[in-house]
Enzyme design. Structure first.
Site, mmCIF file in Angstrom:
data_model
loop_
_atom_site.group_PDB
_atom_site.id
_atom_site.type_symbol
_atom_site.label_atom_id
_atom_site.label_comp_id
_atom_site.label_asym_id
_atom_site.label_seq_id
_atom_site.Cartn_x
_atom_site.Cartn_y
_atom_site.Cartn_z
ATOM 1 N NE ARG A 51 -2.574 -0.556 3.147
ATOM 2 C CZ ARG A 51 -3.558 -1.037 4.181
ATOM 3 N NH1 ARG A 51 -4.713 -0.656 3.910
ATOM 4 N NH2 ARG A 51 -3.014 -1.704 5.022
ATOM 5 C CE LYS A 148 -3.940 -23.051 6.205
ATOM 6 N NZ LYS A 148 -3.082 -22.465 7.533
ATOM 7 C CG HIS A 178 3.490 -24.114 3.557
ATOM 8 N ND1 HIS A 178 2.363 -24.082 4.346
ATOM 9 C CD2 HIS A 178 4.409 -24.836 4.552
ATOM 10 C CE1 HIS A 178 2.639 -24.505 5.706
ATOM 11 N NE2 HIS A 178 3.885 -24.775 5.692
ATOM 12 C CE LYS A 182 5.824 -28.355 5.609
ATOM 13 N NZ LYS A 182 6.809 -27.859 6.463
ATOM 14 C CD GLU A 216 2.494 -26.112 13.935
ATOM 15 O OE1 GLU A 216 3.101 -25.255 13.544
ATOM 16 O OE2 GLU A 216 1.116 -26.137 14.381
ATOM 17 C CG ASP A 235 -4.049 -23.035 11.290
ATOM 18 O OD1 ASP A 235 -3.697 -22.050 10.505
ATOM 19 O OD2 ASP A 235 -3.091 -23.324 12.002
ATOM 20 C CG HIS A 240 -1.086 -27.692 6.225
ATOM 21 N ND1 HIS A 240 -1.155 -27.241 5.199
ATOM 22 C CD2 HIS A 240 -0.876 -26.803 7.188
ATOM 23 C CE1 HIS A 240 -0.809 -26.034 5.248
ATOM 24 N NE2 HIS A 240 -0.648 -25.677 6.271
ATOM 25 C CE LYS A 331 -0.808 -23.587 15.732
ATOM 26 N NZ LYS A 331 0.062 -23.622 14.638
HETATM 27 C C1 BG6 Z 1 0.255 -22.954 8.494
HETATM 28 C C2 BG6 Z 1 -0.670 -22.906 9.786
HETATM 29 O O1 BG6 Z 1 -0.426 -23.193 7.515
HETATM 30 O O2 BG6 Z 1 1.161 -24.105 8.725
HETATM 31 C C3 BG6 Z 1 0.102 -22.720 11.221
HETATM 32 O O3 BG6 Z 1 -1.387 -21.710 9.733
HETATM 33 C C4 BG6 Z 1 1.221 -23.739 11.161
HETATM 34 O O4 BG6 Z 1 -0.570 -22.741 12.103
HETATM 35 C C5 BG6 Z 1 2.001 -23.836 10.112
HETATM 36 O O5 BG6 Z 1 2.166 -23.302 12.175
HETATM 37 C C6 BG6 Z 1 2.752 -25.288 10.093
HETATM 38 O O6 BG6 Z 1 3.634 -25.096 8.935
HETATM 39 P P1 BG6 Z 1 5.087 -25.920 8.914
HETATM 40 O O7 BG6 Z 1 5.797 -25.665 7.592
HETATM 41 O O8 BG6 Z 1 6.139 -25.181 9.825
HETATM 42 O O9 BG6 Z 1 4.925 -27.245 9.450
#
Ligand code: BG6
Length: 483
Positions: A51, A148, A178, A182, A216, A235, A240, A331
């Site tokens: 912006r 996402k 993503h 990987k 995580e 999420d 994923h 988490k």
């Molecule tokens: C994201 C989530 O898409 O993926 C996050 O929004 C998560 O909450 C992350 O921490 C995990 O990605 P990675 O590549 O660190 O396993």
């Protein structure tokens, strides 16, 4: 082992949201690394946009700092770094207004691949796509990349798809998950479809169950506004974990092409049964030693959002009937670890009765960290006298097998280059995202309708007791997180 780098054709990549977190942490470093290895030609241009109004030279200075911070090894290659930032240009654009669009139109070249990366908040996807079309910037082979979260339920995902499809065709839309970028996730496809060993065994006759864990250690601090409205199901699971499940469960596609692969994944999602409440364990982390709980981090003392979820999922098709898939993510758990565990059935008969019951082989595909494959195997316990059995792991770490200096490539490096190459295989198709939401929605609506409360778990643990019970009840056990 030297990896082969094939340079892509010259391109103009317009990066919206270029001063945002994702662009700074992931996208610019990914582009730099691809430049460093020679994949991005010097005639490529990366037109960064946000912006604010700033001049390109100022933006380049900021980019230098960003890259030194988020691609630390870049600092040691000053020449490449300086060359790379010369590819960057800047234009201030108002996503919902008129400012900057004519200038942007004058910057893109008519005769090179053109991609628009929307690293912005989802409410801006529609307005940006519309302006790209109305201003004549979107050509018939231009690409648009969206991040996402792609919607928060089926209805919003459909609306988003409609907004995008009003301006771009499906073959131009790149929806990022993503996890698909990987290296080890792609390796899962190689393992299954480039080896003849596994495929005959890859079904419910031989496989007892599958576990998919994405654990995580981080909490939700810093992302609380988004996360408290999403939770682990939206999420992580809807995208994923469902993707990992699809790649594990899908039929072999006839070829490795975007639609062949995605057709097979959609079939898996459509075969997922609704998950009854008794097959779900939701959790929320309680206070740690410092007194901070999920609710403190979320700034919401009555939050019912789950920071952990475990569930037993059934894939209703010929191949998988009778073989449950257990999914688990959360988490603030014991370790950061993602893996797929394929537990084979116990041998049907033993010829070593005195050695006790035989246990099935277990194939563990470690996605992160320390990517690799382990196969639990039973062998003879060495030594004379009697015949005792013991279990050992055939263990292959990819880093060791492929060379210790193999730099772990970030998912975004692969994905951004695939956009430029025009390869949608590792991106989600519109119907795929919608199918995953249709499945997730009914599960979420179910627990919201029952006003279900997540169970509390200790930070640093493996999640709530209920998750363990989910497996114990079936006479099975989770693999220990952080083992
Ligand atoms: C994201 C989530 O898409 O993926 C996050 O929004 C998560 O909450 C992350 O921490 C995990 O990605 P990675 O590549 O660190 O396993």
């Amino acid at each position: 082992m030297v990896s082969r780098v094939i340079p892509v054709d010259p391109f103009d990549l317009v990066l919206f949201g270029a001063t945002g977190d994702l662009a700074r942490r992931k996208i610019l470093p990914a582009l730099f690394h691809r430049y460093q290895v020679g994949q991005i030609p010097p005639s490529a241009r990366i037109i960064c946009s946000a912006r604010g109004d700033t001049v390109a030279s100022e933006f380049r200075k900021q980019a230098l700092k960003t890259l030194k911070e988020f691609a630390p090894e870049a600092a040691s290659d000053e020449t490449a770094l300086l060359e790379f930032v010369e590819l960057l240009d800047y234009v201030g654009v108002d996503a919902t207004g008129d400012t900057g669009w004519s200038k942007l139109a004058g910057m893109v070249r008519p005769d090179v691949t053109r991609a628009f990366y929307l690293s912005v908040a989802p409410p801006l996807f529609g307005p940006l796509a519309k302006r790209l079309k109305d201003r004549g910037l979107a050509l018939s082979d231009s690409r648009i990349v969206v991040e996402k979260p792609f919607g928060r339920d089926l209805e919003s995902a459909r609306a988003l798809n409609e907004e995008l499809r009003a301006c771009f065709q499906e073959h131009q839309i790149y929806r990022i998950d993503h996890y698909l970028g990987k290296e080890t996730v792609q390796n899962l496809m190689a393992l299954r479809f480039a080896n003849s060993l596994w495929e005959p065994l890859w079904n419910s006759t031989h496989i007892d169950h599958v576990q998919i864990t994405v654990a995580e250690t981080v909490g939700i601090k810093g992302r609380e506004d988004y996360y408290d409205h999403a939770g682990a199901m939206r999420d992580m699971v809807q995208n994923h974990l469902v993707q990992l499940l699809c790649l594990t469960a899908m039929e072999p596609p006839s070829r490795f092409s975007p639609n062949a692969v995605r057709d097979e994944k959609v079939k898996v999602i459509e075969a997922l049964d609704p998950v009854p409440p008794e097959d779900i364990a939701r959790g929320q982390y309680r206070e740690d030693a410092g007194g901070d709980s999920y609710r403190d981090h979320a700034g919401n003392p009555t939050s019912q959002t789950e920071s952990f979820i475990a569930m037993k999922v059934r894939v209703s098709n010929w191949r998988w009937a009778g073989t449950p898939f257990y999914l688990r993510t959360g988490k603030r758990l014991r370790a950061r670890e993602s893996e797929i565990v394929v537990a084979f059935r116990d041998p049907p008969h033993t010829i070593f009765p005195s050695a006790g019951p035989l246990r099935g082989n277990v194939l563990v595909i470690r996605l992160q960290p320390d990517e690799g494959i382990t196969l639990r195997t039973t062998i003879k316990d060495p030594g004379p006298g009697g015949l005792r059995l013991t279990e050992v792991s055939l263990d292959m770490s990819f880093a060791e097998a492929l060379g210790a200096d193999m730099r772990a490539q970030d998912a975004y490096e692969r994905l951004v280059m695939d956009v430029i190459r025009g390869d949608q295989t590792l991106f989600m198709r519109g119907d795929e995202v919608e199918a995953a939401w249709a499945w997730a929605d009914q599960i979420i609506e179910n627990w919201e309708g029952r006003r279900d409360t997540p169970a509390l778990y200790d930070p640093g643990s493996s999640g709530p007791e209920e998750a363990l019970m989910l497996m114990h009840r079936d006479g099975r056990r989770w693999r220990q997180i952080g083992d």
